[in-house]
Write an enzyme that holds these catalytic residues in place. Structure first.
Site: not given
Ligand code: GLY
Length: 308
Positions: A146, A174-175, A198, A200
């Site tokens: 990110t 997926r979020v 990293g 999420g």
């Molecule tokens: N840190 C980004 C994600 O896992 O979507």
């Protein structure tokens, strides 16, 4: 007031330089963060953000982004957005033009259209070589990074913003942490801001960004706060019988002092403040909680080690 900006990964150097140029001219932290992220969202060489980002399991590009105004605690976030080059601008529009904090999927796309934000077709968003790489790697997708940026402007406004294509090969819908307040980002102009990168799922379990800002409020320096958050997140995941994945965090307080920490090798970040030139700084993993994990290609030269 001292201005400053910090962002995750060396690929964010261009974002930090852009944000710094805005802040130097007395621009707002909001414009600085947004304009900085735009460059990364457009850059095809960055494989985990925006255009040319990781595709989901169906070969679709679903983007997440967020922005928080630390003056008002207003939040704008979007998740699972397709066909838009600049999800961070949709997030900003959610914050500034709706009574909501987060809009997802087709709702976010319709909202963006209603705000006059320009859509982009798949041939622009997903070049053929990206689709070929997806075809080759779809049985074993890795990667989840990110851009998280914090900007502090000369009026003392602290903004935290994020943008990502999320986990490579993710289940459609997926979020991750990046559009989730408190996990992927947080800003409070009375204290400072934080942003994460990293896996999420692990960052969400431990609400890293909110905790980091709270620790700065309790009197810790930014570096003490990020180290404490990454260490306690890593240890909490272990203590609950899980294997931690990558967690890295950057933060900046309202005075432009900053910190960064990671539980893995290969993390570095970009920073620029009124009295600190734009630079990429490498981060040594925290002693006792270092794991191996995938890190994105680093093209720029890493110029320092823990140079805070
Ligand atoms: N840190 C980004 C994600 O896992 O979507």
């Amino acid at each position: 007031m001292m201005w400053g900006t910090i962002a995750t990964w060396p690929f964010s150097l261009q974002a930090v330089e852009k944000a710094a140029a805005v802040l130097q001219k007395n621009g707002t932290a909001m414009d600085a963060a947004e304009q900085g992220i735009h460059l990364v969202e457009t850059d095809l060489s960055i494989e985990s953000v925006g255009r040319g980002g990781w595709l989901n399991a169906d070969g679709k590009l679903e983007l997440d982004a967020a922005m928080m105004n630390g003056d008002t605690l207003e939040i704008g976030a979007v998740a699972g957005v397709q066909h838009y080059e600049h999800p961070v601008s949709i997030a900003r529009a959610v914050m500034e033009h709706t009574r909501h904090n987060m809009i997802i999927g087709k709702g976010a796309e319709s909202f963006a259209c209603s705000m006059g934000i320009k859509a982009a077709d798949d041939t622009y968003m997903i070049p053929e070589n990206i689709r070929k790489i997806w075809q080759q790697n779809k049985e074993n997708p890795i990667g989840h990074d990110t851009i998280g940026i914090i900007s502090v402007d000369q009026n003392g406004t602290v903004v935290s913003a994020t943008s990502t294509s999320g986990a490579n090969g993710k289940i459609p819908g997926r979020v991750g942490d990046s559009p989730l307040v408190g996990s992927g980002f947080y800003a409070d102009s009375q204290i400072g801001g934080a942003a994460a990168t990293g896996l999420g799922e692990d960052i969400m379990r431990t609400c890293c960004s909110f905790r980091c800002v709270q620790l700065m409020a309790s009197g810790m320096t930014p570096q003490q706060a990020v180290e404490t958050v990454v260490r306690t997140a890593h240890e909490a995941i272990l203590a609950h019988g899980r294997k931690p994945d990558c967690i890295a965090l950057v933060c900046m307080n309202k005075h432009g002092q900053f910190g960064a920490a990671a539980n893995h090798t290969g993390f570095s970040y970009a920073v620029c403040t009124e009295n600190h030139p734009a630079q990429i700084i490498g981060v040594s993993p925290l002693a006792g909680c270092c794991i191996d994990c995938f890190v994105p290609e680093i093209n720029q030269t890493v110029k320092g080690e823990d140079g805070i």
